[in-house]
Structures are given as structure tokens and as C-alpha cells.
Design an enzyme around this catalytic site. Structure first.
Site, short mmCIF file in Angstrom:
data_model
loop_
_atom_site.label_atom_id
_atom_site.label_comp_id
_atom_site.label_asym_id
_atom_site.label_seq_id
_atom_site.Cartn_x
_atom_site.Cartn_y
_atom_site.Cartn_z
N LYS A 143 36.49 2.27 -17.92
CA LYS A 143 35.15 2.59 -18.43
C LYS A 143 34.12 2.28 -17.35
CE LYS A 143 32.63 0.35 -22.22
NZ LYS A 143 32.91 -0.20 -23.54
N ASN A 145 36.40 -1.56 -35.10
CA ASN A 145 35.44 -1.78 -34.02
C ASN A 145 34.48 -2.89 -34.43
OD1 ASN A 145 33.55 -1.64 -31.96
ND2 ASN A 145 33.67 0.58 -31.81
N LYS A 186 39.83 8.38 -25.03
CA LYS A 186 38.72 7.75 -25.76
C LYS A 186 37.55 8.72 -25.71
CE LYS A 186 37.01 3.61 -27.35
NZ LYS A 186 36.57 2.55 -26.45
N GLU A 226 39.40 4.78 -35.87
CA GLU A 226 38.50 3.63 -35.74
C GLU A 226 37.51 3.56 -36.90
OE1 GLU A 226 36.55 3.00 -31.84
OE2 GLU A 226 34.68 3.24 -32.93
N GLU A 237 41.14 -0.72 -20.79
CA GLU A 237 40.31 0.48 -20.71
C GLU A 237 39.78 0.78 -19.31
OE1 GLU A 237 38.27 2.06 -24.23
OE2 GLU A 237 36.58 0.95 -23.39
N GLU A 256 38.93 -3.80 -31.74
CA GLU A 256 38.24 -3.23 -30.58
C GLU A 256 36.85 -3.83 -30.42
OE1 GLU A 256 37.89 0.96 -31.23
OE2 GLU A 256 39.78 1.06 -32.28
N SER A 257 36.42 -3.94 -29.18
CA SER A 257 35.06 -4.40 -28.82
C SER A 257 34.88 -5.90 -28.98
CB SER A 257 33.97 -3.72 -29.65
OG SER A 257 33.86 -2.39 -29.31
#
Length: 261
Positions: free
Chosen positions: A56, A186, A116, A165, A54, A216-217
Site C-alpha cells: 500500500k 474492518n 484489494k 469485509e 499488504e 483488518e486495520s
């Protein structure tokens, strides 16, 4: 009001404004509108590592992550690291991103790009196409089943792929439909910002195998990926881990080498 509600409320205002500034016809005339899209899902299926890296700059939970890097360098670095795709945050107010970041990444690499974003309107899907995305993100927590169906089918009509998601079982049940390509879990509770890989594990059996499973995360080390692979996950979205270094591309290269080694 939790952070997600706040972001969504601001996003509705922002999109109304954008619609007034740039008409749909202008988006459709973008040179990138005719571009053939690349399947992130196929890349993930055929990869040993399954990394989606990503770009970010900051986040509501961590404030600034990295404000000094050039998107172009990050995209080139990720591509040479051998990631499966790149996620580009385009939200300005909370994440410091923009659609220009997507455009810059598109010019710099041939990776499948994920926009995103907090999508609440078809207009944002047209933007994604016009600015060079291959994949859009839909967040079940902010959409009804009808909206998920409407937006994912609209994305398909533009030859865009869809990553949906979810955060819990309830969201998963309302979301499963054929117009999705990938289902992302997530691990961060968007109301409390706590992170737990148990979320991905618990939901893995409920996701049909027609979809590529993405976690994710909270994935900051190789152990986390090795822990999740037996649960059928083929995609792993990694943001802060690479972005908090001076050279995300180099960081991703090392990570993938160790993971596949």
C-alpha cells in the site's frame, strides 16, 4: 458525502471507462486466466501467525505511506518472511496502486494474492482473475445483499476465493452466505477513520465458524493479534505497519518470528 461514497462514485466512472478500453474477451485471453488459484483461507487455517501483508503506497487517511518501494521486492520479502498471503491495493486515485502492481506481485511470488479494491462490477472480478489474483475483496458497506451474492458466486465460477469485509452487525447479517470463504472485520470506521479492536471482538461471536475470521486495520503490534486470537480470528491484515519501513519483508520476518516465538 463520506470518503467511501466518494471513492465508490469515482470507481463507477473508472470501471465504465476501463470496460471501453479493454473488452471482456481480452481479459479472458490472459495467460493467467487458466492459472490454478491458491487458497488463502487454507493457509490461514494452517498458520500460527495468520498474517496477510499488504502492499500500500498511500491512503486517504494517512496520505503517503511509502512511494519508494518496488512491488517485486516487497512481494519477495513477504514470501520469504512466511506470510500467509499478500494484499495488493489496485486503486489508483486514493491509494496509488494499479493492476500492474498485482501483475508484478504475481510474477514475483507464489503467495495467494488478494486484489484489494472497491468492487462494484463483475468486470473487476474478471480483471482480478486476468491479472493473477487468488482472492477478491467485497465490501459490505458499498454492496447490497443481492450484489454480494452475485459477485461472490461469479468469483467462485472463476475459481477465485472471496473475503467479505464488514464494519458492523447490520452489514454482517446481510452478508452471510455460503459463497464466501473468509469474513473480515474492518476495525476502522470508514466514515470517521477511527480504529478500534473492539469492533472485531464484538462481531466475533456472530460469525459462523464455517468462515475463516480475519481482522483488518489498526493491527500494528503483536499484542493486538494475541488479544484477538482467543476470539477466533485466524487472519490479520497488516498494511501500514510493514509498508512504513524501508524493508517491509524484513519487518514482516521480525514480526512473525516474535509472534510465533
Amino acid at each position: 458525502m463520506n470518503i467511501l461514497d466518494k471513492i465508490t462514485l469515482d470507481k463507477r466512472k473508472e470501471v465504465e471507462l476501463r470496460k471501453q478500453l479493454i473488452p471482456v474477451s481480452q481479459l479472458e485471453q490472459s495467460i493467467l486466466f487458466e492459472r490454478a488459484t491458491v487458497s488463502l483461507a487454507d493457509n490461514l487455517r494452517n498458520s500460527k501467525s495468520g498474517i496477510i501483508a499488504e502492499h500500500k503506497r498511500r491512503s486517504p487517511s494517512k496520505s503517503v505511506i511509502n512511494n519508494t518501494l518496488n512491488v517485486q521486492d516487497v512481494a519477495k520479502g513477504y514470501e520469504s518472511a512466511g506470510v500467509c498471503g499478500m494484499s495488493v491495493l489496485t486503486d489508483g486515485k486514493y491509494f496509488g496502486g494499479s493492476l500492474d502492481d498485482l501483475l508484478t506481485a504475481r510474477a514475483a511470488c507464489n503467495l495467494p494474492l488478494l486484489r484489494k479494491e472497491f468492487i462494484i462490477d463483475e468486470y473487476q472480478i474478471l480483471e482480478a482473475k486476468a491479472y493473477g489474483a487468488d482472492v477478491i475483496l467485497l465490501i459490505a458497506a458499498i454492496l447490497t445483499r443481492h450484489e454480494i451474492k452475485q459477485f461472490s458466486e461469479f468469483a467462485k465460477s472463476l475459481n477465485l476465493y472471496v473475503l467479505l469485509e464488514v464494519h458492523n452487525e447490520e452489514e454482517l447479517h446481510k452478508s452471510i452466505m455460503p459463497s464466501l470463504d473468509m469474513l473480515g472485520v474492518n476495525n476502522r470506521n470508514l466514515k470517521t477513520f477511527d480504529v478500534s479492536l473492539e469492533t472485531s471482538k464484538a462481531l466475533s461471536n456472530l460469525i459462523p465458524n464455517d468462515f475463516v475470521k480475519v481482522s483488518e486495520s489498526g493491527i500494528s503490534n503483536i499484542e493486538a493479534i494475541k488479544e484477538l486470537q482467543p476470539y477466533g480470528y485466524q487472519g490479520f491484515l497488516i498494511g501500514e505497519n510493514f509498508m512504513k519501513t524501508d524493508n517491509p519483508g524484513e519487518s514482516a520476518t521480525e514480526f512473525i518470528k516474535t509472534l510465533e516465538g
